[in-house]
Design a protein around this motif. Structure first.
Motif, short mmCIF file in Angstrom:
data_model
loop_
_atom_site.label_atom_id
_atom_site.label_comp_id
_atom_site.label_asym_id
_atom_site.label_seq_id
_atom_site.Cartn_x
_atom_site.Cartn_y
_atom_site.Cartn_z
N CYS A 106 0.84 -1.20 0.00
CA CYS A 106 0.00 0.00 0.00
C CYS A 106 0.87 1.25 0.00
O CYS A 106 1.82 1.36 0.77
CB CYS A 106 -0.91 0.00 1.23
N GLN A 147 -0.10 4.08 0.91
CA GLN A 147 -0.50 4.94 2.02
C GLN A 147 0.09 4.48 3.34
O GLN A 147 0.63 5.28 4.09
CB GLN A 147 -2.04 4.95 2.13
N CYS A 148 -0.02 3.16 3.63
CA CYS A 148 0.38 2.69 4.96
C CYS A 148 1.46 1.59 4.91
O CYS A 148 1.97 1.20 5.95
CB CYS A 148 -0.83 2.18 5.75
N CYS A 157 -6.53 -1.53 -0.14
CA CYS A 157 -5.71 -1.95 0.99
C CYS A 157 -6.61 -2.51 2.10
O CYS A 157 -7.57 -1.86 2.49
CB CYS A 157 -4.93 -0.74 1.51
N CYS A 182 -6.03 0.13 5.43
CA CYS A 182 -6.49 1.52 5.44
C CYS A 182 -7.55 1.81 4.38
O CYS A 182 -8.16 2.86 4.37
CB CYS A 182 -5.32 2.49 5.28
ZN LIG Z 1 -3.02 0.93 3.37
#
Ligand SMILES: [Zn+2]
Length: 115
Positions: A5, A7-8, A19, A22
């Motif tokens: 991911c 983002q995370c 994901c 998240c």
């Molecule tokens: Zn994520």
């Protein structure tokens, strides 16, 4: 091949589009099945028949030409509203004459033959 991911940093399971941690959308493969319309492709529907069916909208029932090319949803809308109070029928008739009317697959209805 593992993906992570953006983002995370969580590892994304094979085939997942979001994901699991998240919920962020995963880029890349998701667009691979998008339909690609080649510019030289045209509809196998008859422009002549569609134009005649469209013209019927001026005198009796509107929207049959849309059902004919597979646009059933808007075809029924046209049926119920008299071709969006004739405005939709006029627009469709003009686009049929200019060859810009498209079928359900986004292919232009350009062939006049009616066999
Ligand atoms: Zn994520």
């Amino acid at each position: 091949m593992a993906r992570f991911c953006s983002q995370c940093g969580t590892e994304i399971p094979e085939g997942a589009q979001f994901c699991p941690k998240c919920g962020a959308k995963v880029g890349g493969a998701a667009t691979s099945d998008a339909k690609i319309v080649r510019p030289d492709e045209k509809s196998d529907k008859s422009r002549g028949i569609a134009t005649i069916l469209c013209a019927l909208g001026f005198v009796c029932v509107a929207g049959i030409h849309r059902i004919y090319v597979g646009k059933v949803g808007t075809g029924i809308l046209w049926l119920l509203t008299g071709g969006l109070f004739s405005i939709g029928t006029i627009v469709d008739f003009v686009t049929l004459l200019t060859g810009d009317f498209t079928d359900i697959n986004g292919l232009k209805v350009t062939d006049w033959k009616m066999d």
